[in-house]
Design a protein around this motif. Structure first.
Motif, PDB file in Angstrom:
ATOM      1  N   CYS A  18       0.831  -1.206   0.000  1.00  0.00           N
ATOM      2  CA  CYS A  18       0.000   0.000   0.000  1.00  0.00           C
ATOM      3  C   CYS A  18       0.868   1.258   0.000  1.00  0.00           C
ATOM      4  O   CYS A  18       0.570   2.238  -0.703  1.00  0.00           O
ATOM      5  N   ALA A  19       1.961   1.228   0.794  1.00  0.00           N
ATOM      6  CA  ALA A  19       2.867   2.375   0.811  1.00  0.00           C
ATOM      7  C   ALA A  19       3.553   2.548  -0.538  1.00  0.00           C
ATOM      8  O   ALA A  19       3.939   3.670  -0.905  1.00  0.00           O
ATOM      9  N   GLY A  20       3.697   1.461  -1.284  1.00  0.00           N
ATOM     10  CA  GLY A  20       4.327   1.543  -2.596  1.00  0.00           C
ATOM     11  C   GLY A  20       3.535   2.337  -3.610  1.00  0.00           C
ATOM     12  O   GLY A  20       4.057   2.666  -4.684  1.00  0.00           O
ATOM     13  N   VAL A  21       2.274   2.639  -3.290  1.00  0.00           N
ATOM     14  CA  VAL A  21       1.477   3.483  -4.172  1.00  0.00           C
ATOM     15  C   VAL A  21       2.021   4.911  -4.177  1.00  0.00           C
ATOM     16  O   VAL A  21       2.016   5.599  -5.211  1.00  0.00           O
ATOM     17  N   LEU A  22       2.515   5.370  -3.034  1.00  0.00           N
ATOM     18  CA  LEU A  22       2.891   6.777  -2.884  1.00  0.00           C
ATOM     19  C   LEU A  22       4.018   7.201  -3.819  1.00  0.00           C
ATOM     20  O   LEU A  22       3.905   8.259  -4.461  1.00  0.00           O
ATOM     21  N   PRO A  23       5.125   6.461  -3.930  1.00  0.00           N
ATOM     22  CA  PRO A  23       6.196   6.934  -4.812  1.00  0.00           C
ATOM     23  C   PRO A  23       5.753   7.076  -6.266  1.00  0.00           C
ATOM     24  O   PRO A  23       6.224   7.976  -6.975  1.00  0.00           O
ATOM     25  N   ALA A  24       4.865   6.186  -6.698  1.00  0.00           N
ATOM     26  CA  ALA A  24       4.420   6.216  -8.100  1.00  0.00           C
ATOM     27  C   ALA A  24       3.133   7.001  -8.279  1.00  0.00           C
ATOM     28  O   ALA A  24       2.514   6.928  -9.343  1.00  0.00           O
ATOM     29  N   PHE A  25       2.727   7.763  -7.261  1.00  0.00           N
ATOM     30  CA  PHE A  25       1.434   8.448  -7.251  1.00  0.00           C
ATOM     31  C   PHE A  25       1.236   9.306  -8.493  1.00  0.00           C
ATOM     32  O   PHE A  25       0.261   9.147  -9.231  1.00  0.00           O
ATOM     33  N   VAL A  26       2.166  10.222  -8.736  1.00  0.00           N
ATOM     34  CA  VAL A  26       2.002  11.162  -9.845  1.00  0.00           C
ATOM     35  C   VAL A  26       2.081  10.442 -11.177  1.00  0.00           C
ATOM     36  O   VAL A  26       1.334  10.754 -12.119  1.00  0.00           O
ATOM     37  N   PHE A  27       2.954   9.448 -11.291  1.00  0.00           N
ATOM     38  CA  PHE A  27       3.038   8.697 -12.537  1.00  0.00           C
ATOM     39  C   PHE A  27       1.748   7.924 -12.804  1.00  0.00           C
ATOM     40  O   PHE A  27       1.277   7.852 -13.946  1.00  0.00           O
ATOM     41  N   LEU A  28       1.154   7.351 -11.746  1.00  0.00           N
ATOM     42  CA  LEU A  28      -0.059   6.562 -11.914  1.00  0.00           C
ATOM     43  C   LEU A  28      -1.224   7.404 -12.428  1.00  0.00           C
ATOM     44  O   LEU A  28      -2.076   6.913 -13.164  1.00  0.00           O
ATOM     45  N   VAL A  29      -1.272   8.661 -12.021  1.00  0.00           N
ATOM     46  CA  VAL A  29      -2.355   9.562 -12.458  1.00  0.00           C
ATOM     47  C   VAL A  29      -1.805  10.644 -13.386  1.00  0.00           C
ATOM     48  O   VAL A  29      -2.366  11.744 -13.469  1.00  0.00           O
ATOM     49  N   ALA A  30      -0.722  10.331 -14.100  1.00  0.00           N
ATOM     50  CA  ALA A  30      -0.057  11.320 -14.947  1.00  0.00           C
ATOM     51  C   ALA A  30      -0.992  11.967 -15.970  1.00  0.00           C
ATOM     52  O   ALA A  30      -0.920  13.186 -16.171  1.00  0.00           O
ATOM     53  N   PRO A  31      -1.871  11.221 -16.649  1.00  0.00           N
ATOM     54  CA  PRO A  31      -2.758  11.902 -17.610  1.00  0.00           C
ATOM     55  C   PRO A  31      -3.648  12.950 -16.953  1.00  0.00           C
ATOM     56  O   PRO A  31      -3.867  14.033 -17.514  1.00  0.00           O
ATOM     57  N   VAL A  32      -4.160  12.633 -15.753  1.00  0.00           N
ATOM     58  CA  VAL A  32      -5.009  13.581 -15.036  1.00  0.00           C
ATOM     59  C   VAL A  32      -4.182  14.759 -14.540  1.00  0.00           C
ATOM     60  O   VAL A  32      -4.632  15.914 -14.571  1.00  0.00           O
ATOM     61  N   PHE A  33      -2.970  14.484 -14.069  1.00  0.00           N
ATOM     62  CA  PHE A  33      -2.092  15.536 -13.567  1.00  0.00           C
ATOM     63  C   PHE A  33      -1.743  16.532 -14.665  1.00  0.00           C
ATOM     64  O   PHE A  33      -1.908  17.749 -14.514  1.00  0.00           O
ATOM     65  N   VAL A  34      -1.271  16.028 -15.789  1.00  0.00           N
ATOM     66  CA  VAL A  34      -0.894  16.899 -16.904  1.00  0.00           C
ATOM     67  C   VAL A  34      -2.127  17.587 -17.474  1.00  0.00           C
ATOM     68  O   VAL A  34      -2.118  18.799 -17.740  1.00  0.00           O
ATOM     69  N   GLY A  35      -3.209  16.831 -17.652  1.00  0.00           N
ATOM     70  CA  GLY A  35      -4.426  17.424 -18.184  1.00  0.00           C
ATOM     71  C   GLY A  35      -4.989  18.508 -17.277  1.00  0.00           C
ATOM     72  O   GLY A  35      -5.475  19.539 -17.749  1.00  0.00           O
ATOM     73  N   GLY A  36      -4.921  18.281 -15.954  1.00  0.00           N
ATOM     74  CA  GLY A  36      -5.403  19.291 -15.015  1.00  0.00           C
ATOM     75  C   GLY A  36      -4.574  20.557 -15.060  1.00  0.00           C
ATOM     76  O   GLY A  36      -5.119  21.670 -14.976  1.00  0.00           O
ATOM     77  N   LEU A  37      -3.265  20.412 -15.195  1.00  0.00           N
ATOM     78  CA  LEU A  37      -2.410  21.600 -15.307  1.00  0.00           C
ATOM     79  C   LEU A  37      -2.728  22.393 -16.564  1.00  0.00           C
ATOM     80  O   LEU A  37      -2.759  23.625 -16.549  1.00  0.00           O
ATOM     81  N   VAL A  38      -2.983  21.674 -17.661  1.00  0.00           N
ATOM     82  CA  VAL A  38      -3.315  22.354 -18.915  1.00  0.00           C
ATOM     83  C   VAL A  38      -4.660  23.051 -18.798  1.00  0.00           C
ATOM     84  O   VAL A  38      -4.838  24.184 -19.275  1.00  0.00           O
TER      85      VAL A  38
END
Length: 257
Positions: A18-38
């Motif tokens: 479960c803790a292993g989710v945190l390091p990859a957090f931004v990569f896992l939701v990268a489309p939403v992250f980049v799309g939200g910034l745009v």
């Protein structure tokens, strides 16, 4: 430093996954992250470079944590990494509202978050490799990461559209890091991590080095090609006329598959 190796129990393995989710957090939701910034006014190239800067910090952080593990207690690395992620994400939420004037500052803050994420990822992967059934342990990790990716990609587009900011991602990640930090005494109690010196003959050392180099190059080109498409899927879908709710459903289905 304690050089003994204790195999993590099932509870520790589940919590590590479960803790292993945190390091990859931004990569896992990268489309939403980049799309939200745009969507909030940042240029596409700036949003992509912001993500690449964080992933670059991730790579460097993993290398630093692995090298420091020889002379530094691993729990200290974990706590430092978590504090970097908590403070970095809170700082990102604070300054992201004025990204036009503070883009460079935000970029370096995300690099700091990447350093913490990479350090934590390295420790978690080493810890899971110490499990008696390491294949099952990594299966738990992948299940946790992909499940969260599907859930996050499904929910975040509508949330970001309603609040008009990607700060929700930063706050969620900071909150999860606080929870993992608070639970650290449980999943670190019966776990000891160390790197034993590798002894090998001169005949096989060069072959091993070549294999390692080829493996690293393969992973580099794979992730470079994957991120070139994955990070911009939401932007591509929006330009194709797909609604935000449908984008979340489609990307969430990809994650579950």
């Amino acid at each position: 430093m304690n050089n003994s190796i204790q195999h993590p129990n099932l509870l520790s393995i589940m919590m590590l996954a479960c803790a292993g989710v945190l390091p990859a957090f931004v990569f896992l939701v990268a489309p939403v992250f980049v799309g939200g910034l745009v969507e909030t006014g940042m240029a596409v190239d700036q949003a992509g470079f912001l993500l690449s800067a964080e992933l670059g910090g991730f790579a460097v952080g993993g290398l630093i944590a692995t090298l420091c593990l020889k002379n530094t207690q691993w729990t200290r690395i974990v706590f430092i990494a978590l504090w970097m992620m908590i403070s970095g994400n809170l700082a990102s939420a604070y300054i992201s509202g004025s990204h036009e004037s503070s883009y460079e500052v935000l970029m370096w803050v995300r690099v700091m978050c990447g350093l913490g994420s990479g350090s934590l990822a390295a420790i978690i992967n080493i810890a899971l490799s110490k499990a008696q059934n390491s294949d099952r342990a990594f299966a738990y990790l992948l299940f946790a990461q992909l499940s969260f990716s599907a859930l996050g990609i499904y929910l975040f587009p509508n949330v970001i559209a309603s609040v008009g900011s990607v700060n929700v991602i930063f706050y969620v990640l900071a909150g999860l890091c606080v929870m993992v930090f608070a639970a650290a005494p449980i999943w670190t109690r019966k776990l000891s991590i160390s790197i034993s010196p590798v002894t090998s003959s001169s005949d096989t050392s060069s072959t091993r080095s070549i294999v390692i180099l080829l493996s690293v190059c393969t992973m580099f080109f794979f992730y470079a090609g994957e991120n070139a498409v994955w990070a911009f899927l939401e932007v591509i879908a929006e330009e194709g006329g797909i609604a935000n709710s449908d984008i979340g459903a489609l990307l969430g289905t990809i994650g579950l598959a």
